[in-house]
Design an enzyme around this catalytic site. Structure first.
Site, PDB file in Angstrom:
ATOM      1  N   CYS A  85     -28.835  42.531 -35.832  1.00 39.47           N
ATOM      2  CA  CYS A  85     -28.872  42.596 -33.924  1.00 39.47           C
ATOM      3  C   CYS A  85     -27.849  41.896 -33.540  1.00 39.47           C
ATOM      4  O   CYS A  85     -27.499  40.795 -34.186  1.00 39.47           O
ATOM      5  CB  CYS A  85     -29.611  42.560 -33.310  1.00 39.47           C
ATOM      6  SG  CYS A  85     -30.634  41.305 -33.802  1.00 39.47           S
ATOM      7  N   CYS A  86     -27.237  42.078 -32.287  1.00 41.66           N
ATOM      8  CA  CYS A  86     -25.750  40.522 -31.174  1.00 41.66           C
ATOM      9  C   CYS A  86     -24.884  40.780 -32.882  1.00 41.66           C
ATOM     10  O   CYS A  86     -24.414  41.547 -33.315  1.00 41.66           O
ATOM     11  CB  CYS A  86     -26.383  39.479 -31.277  1.00 41.66           C
ATOM     12  SG  CYS A  86     -26.396  38.477 -30.121  1.00 41.66           S
TER      13      CYS A  86
END
Length: 253
Positions: free
Chosen positions: A164-165
């Site tokens: 994620c990110c």
């Protein structure tokens, strides 16, 4: 009175049905063994704390058992999070990650793919500074040898990888032709997505625009990605998007 009883009964049945469905889903996920790889502690030079916590909460809710790991290396640098400026001190990625893991963490070199059904990498600048050099070199970065070996081992065994990110750039660098998301391109709510997506595409991968509440699943490579704090969104939306990613990882595991 009969009408009221009928109405209450119908609502109770609906609620009971929802509970049964939830129990059924989470029961199927019981026993999943998931490795979580951290990159330090703190958004500017380590793992993003809220993202790491959200991953752990959703894995717990999904009935998974978790082991945490981090490479035993020095951080690229240390950032004073109050001032947003680099400091002169040095810190170790594994030692700092232990703060998030409440001390229960192992050297990444000890991670065995055979003992886990999936692996997840939370975001934060540490993913781009300590796990690889994307923060400095962009698409021309190098990936830490142990991180690369971990990604390749899970991929080779056909086991899902969640990111994620900014951490999806790890997959883009290691798996040419893969599909990932870091948010929605050309949208002010995702200020860094357009340039990052362009670099991902230049690596021969495909960036897929997805909102913060969504995850993208690359079925061929078993990669599950979500934008998290690449989006300027309320924290509950970040939390929900990570939940979507974790749920998809557990489905694939």
């Amino acid at each position: 009175m009969l009408t009221l009883l009928h109405h209450c009964s119908r609502n109770f049945l609906t609620f009971s049905t929802i509970q049964t469905v939830n129990r059924s889903y989470y029961t199927t996920q019981m026993g999943k063994r998931v490795a979580v790889v951290l990159a330090g502690c703190g958004v500017y030079d380590g793992s993003e704390i809220h993202e790491a916590s959200a991953v752990l909460v959703h894995l717990s809710r999904g009935g998974a058992s978790v082991n945490m790991f981090a490479p035993n290396i020095d951080q690229m640098h240390v950032v004073n999070h109050l001032k947003g400026e680099p400091s002169e001190e040095k810190r170790n990625v594994l030692v700092e990650s232990a703060r998030l893991a409440r001390g229960d963490i192992q050297d990444l070199s000890k991670l065995s793919v055979k003992d886990h059904d999936a692996v997840i990498f939370p975001g934060g600048f540490g993913a781009a500074k300590n796990l690889c050099t994307w923060a400095v070199q962009g698409k021309d970065c190098s990936v830490n040898d142990e991180v690369k070996a971990t990604l390749q081992a899970f991929h080779g065994e056909g086991k899902p990888i969640g990111l994620c990110c900014i951490s999806p750039v790890l997959a883009a660098k290691v798996f040419p032709g893969c599909e990932v998301t870091v948010g929605i391109e050309k949208d002010d709510k995702y200020p860094d997505t357009t340039d990052t997506a362009a670099a991902i595409n230049q690596l021969g991968c495909k960036h897929v625009s997805k909102s913060v509440s969504e995850s993208h699943v690359d079925e061929k490579n078993k990669l599950v990605t979500t934008s998290a704090f690449m989006c300027k969104a309320p924290i509950h939306e970040i939390f929900d998007g990570i939940g979507a990613m974790v749920q998809d990882v557990l489905k694939l595991a």
